[in-house]
Every structure is written in C-alpha cells, then in structure tokens.
Write a protein that holds these residues in place. Structure first.
Motif, short mmCIF file in Angstrom:
data_model
loop_
_atom_site.label_atom_id
_atom_site.label_comp_id
_atom_site.label_asym_id
_atom_site.label_seq_id
_atom_site.Cartn_x
_atom_site.Cartn_y
_atom_site.Cartn_z
N TRP A 1 0.00 -3.41 0.39
CA TRP A 1 1.10 -2.48 0.17
C TRP A 1 0.57 -1.07 0.12
O TRP A 1 -0.54 -0.82 -0.39
N SER B 1 14.10 -1.71 5.34
CA SER B 1 12.82 -2.34 5.66
C SER B 1 12.94 -2.92 7.06
O SER B 1 14.02 -2.95 7.65
N VAL C 1 -0.37 -8.24 6.42
CA VAL C 1 -0.50 -9.56 5.80
C VAL C 1 -1.63 -10.30 6.50
O VAL C 1 -1.79 -10.20 7.73
N THR D 1 -1.68 -7.94 -3.08
CA THR D 1 -1.11 -9.07 -3.80
C THR D 1 -1.51 -10.35 -3.08
O THR D 1 -1.44 -10.43 -1.85
N GLN E 1 -1.08 -9.72 0.81
CA GLN E 1 -0.21 -8.64 1.26
C GLN E 1 -0.86 -7.31 0.89
O GLN E 1 -1.28 -7.12 -0.25
N THR F 1 -1.75 -9.96 -8.51
CA THR F 1 -2.20 -8.68 -7.98
C THR F 1 -3.70 -8.60 -8.18
O THR F 1 -4.19 -8.64 -9.31
N GLU G 1 5.82 0.08 0.52
CA GLU G 1 6.14 -0.90 1.55
C GLU G 1 4.92 -1.78 1.84
O GLU G 1 3.78 -1.31 1.82
N GLU G 2 5.21 -3.02 2.13
CA GLU G 2 4.18 -3.97 2.58
C GLU G 2 3.99 -3.76 4.08
O GLU G 2 4.94 -3.82 4.86
#
Length: 333
Positions: free
Chosen positions: A157, A189, A169, A126, A155, A116, A165-166
């Motif tokens: 979030w 999701s 990306v 992340t 990622q 992270t 939630e992600e």
C-alpha cells in the motif's frame, strides 16, 4: 615523485582501462501458449518471454485507454461456467505458537488471517494467510531483520495525495504478481486483472516461479526474489501515479531463458482482461523496427521483440478498469 605527477599517471591508467560493458538492447521471443476457455476466472492467456541473456527489463501497468469514459466499474468475480473442483487444495499452516505468557493463538476459523508486517505513514505491507491455497505457504518473507512465515499473499500500500491505495500484490507460494496504478480522480478504486511472473517460469499444473525467499527493502521499495534453484532478481517500484505503475527488474547473474510471463483471461473480447497484443521489433542492420498487433487468441509467436503490450481497446464486463501491461527495456550484455 611529486603528488601531481602521481595523480596524472593514475588518471592516465584509468583512461586506458577498458570501460565496463553497458547493457545493450536485446530482442526477446514472445511465445503464446494461450488456450480457449469459457470460465472468466481461468488464466487461459499465457504469454511467455524468452531470451538467452537478459540483465534487466521494465514492466508497466497503465489504465486502459477507455478509463476516462467509465462511470460503472464491474469488478465482481464471474464463476458462472467454472468448475474448480479439481484444483489442488493445500490447507494453511497452523498459526505460530504464542510467546511465553501470551494467550494461545486463535484456532483456524475458515477466514483469512491478516497481519501488517511493515508500516510507515506512506508505505506499508499487509500479509494474508488463507484457509487453503493451491500450493503450500513455505516461502519466508524478510523485511530488515524480521522474518514472517506462512503467508499466501502480500499487499503493498502507498499513500499519495492524502489517499491510501493498494498498488502491488505478490503470492510467494507460486511467484504471481499483480499491479495497478493509482485510481483516476473519477473512480474510487480500480480492479486488478492480469498477473505476471518474474524468474525461471516452469510448469506444475500451471506456470509458476518457485521462490526460496522474498525480501523487501522499504527504503528503495525493492523486492529481492531468491529463486529455489539459485539466482535472484530485484523488482523495484520505480514509479506509481494516477497514470501508471512502473516496475524495474534486474537479474543478479545469468537470467533464466524463460524469464517472465503474463497470465490473464479471455472468453470473448467483451469478457476479457486481455483481448489484444501489440509488439515492436528491434531494429537491426538493414532492417528497421516494425510494429505488429493481433487479437491475443490468434497471435503467433513473435521474434526479436523490444516491446510487448497486452490489453483491451473496448470495455469488458470483467474487471472493466483493470490495467493494460507493457514489457519493454529488455537489455543484456
């Protein structure tokens, strides 16, 4: 000279100065370089956006029209007819040396390394380093004064409505991005599907954008893409909710001619992340705006496009809940 006279004269000078040119709508060319494929994990759909002078545009990922009907979501990869044996493989960089007095870094284990690199209660990033990737992990990622090296993927979030939630990306080694809205209430999701590129798109085994550095400003939720051959662009997470995620792109200086691309997959209409496209042309003197639509594999290049949509009208057994994409708001000087 009295002060009020100086103020009046200053105002008159400002009124006489030429106004800064505002960004005007621009029509772009959409070039379809898609090829047929039987592997559901091959990005054989390739739609490139081309224009001479683009200053900014918008990317929107929105749930497919049928998402409200979904009760079962298929998100598993499908390698049934795939042969990846000839894909390039570049081993991951070695872990950074441990600080003085710290235990030595763990050796490579064949599983991704996760870290992270930024965190607040409502937003965090992340990073991942995979055992191997098709390109070297050589793009530094900067957040404030901290620089992280050797990452294959980031990622982003967010936490909204008491749920994390992600939603975004990025792969720094090749400049690929994926985006998705927050999940609808009836699904835990949703899947990622298509990828997109922002910047000077070039070909090296596959389309990519070479980055020199990737920065992130948490306060404005903005990524700055520094391109390897010069120039940069800003990509801002402007909105994300249960319907869409909206990304605003602004180029700094002259944008590349091929300034963006959508990458996706199509085997059949029932096995695709993108099956159809629709587009709107820009109105011009004597010619009104017009709409067009076509199956993605038979779509031919389109000129003077002000909006491009790429998505699905019927559910697919591959990444069933993955979003549709819209590119719009093309503007330049």
């Amino acid at each position: 000279m009295p002060a009020f006279v100086r103020r009046v004269l200053s105002l008159m000078v400002l009124l006489l100065l030429p106004a800064a040119a505002a960004a005007a709508p621009v029509g772009v060319m959409v070039r379809n370089e898609s090829t047929s494929a039987t592997c559901a994990e091959t990005d054989n759909v390739s739609l490139k956006l081309v224009a001479e002078q683009i200053e900014k545009f918008t990317i929107i990922a929105r749930h497919p029209a049928y998402v409200g009907m979904l009760r079962v979501d298929n998100t598993e990869p499908d390698f049934e007819t795939c042969d990846m044996s000839r894909d390039p493989v570049v081993p991951a960089p070695a872990p950074p040396p441990a600080a003085a007095g710290a235990p030595p870094a763990a050796p490579a284990t064949g599983v991704p390394r996760r870290v992270t690199i930024f965190e607040t209660p409502d937003l965090w990033i992340t990073g991942f380093t995979f055992p191997s990737f098709w390109r070297a992990a050589s793009v530094p990622v900067r957040i404030g004064g901290e620089v992280t090296q050797g990452l294959h993927m980031l990622q982003l979030w967010v936490r909204q409505n008491d749920k994390a939630e992600e939603v975004l990306v990025v792969y720094p080694p090749d400049g690929y991005w994926r985006a998705r809205p927050l999940s609808p209430t009836h699904l835990r999701s949703t899947a990622y599907g298509s990828s997109f590129l922002v910047g000077p798109v070039e070909q090296a085994e596959r389309p990519l954008v070479r980055l020199k550095e990737l920065d992130f400003a948490p306060q404005t939720r903005t990524f700055t893409l520094h391109f390897a051959d010069g120039g940069k662009a800003r990509l801002q997470l402007a909105k994300v909710d249960g319907d869409q995620i909206r990304l605003e792109v602004q180029f700094d200086g002259i944008a590349p001619r091929t300034f963006a691309a959508l990458r996706s997959m199509y085997v059949t209409e029932g096995n695709a992340d993108v099956a159809r496209v629709a587009w709107r042309t820009l109105a011009s003197p004597g010619t009104p705006a017009a709409m067009g639509e076509a199956p993605v594999m038979s779509f031919t290049d389109a000129q003077n496009v002000s909006m491009l949509w790429a998505g699905r009208l019927v559910p697919s057994r591959h990444n069933t809940s993955a979003p549709d994409f819209t590119f719009e708001g093309f503007a330049g000087r």
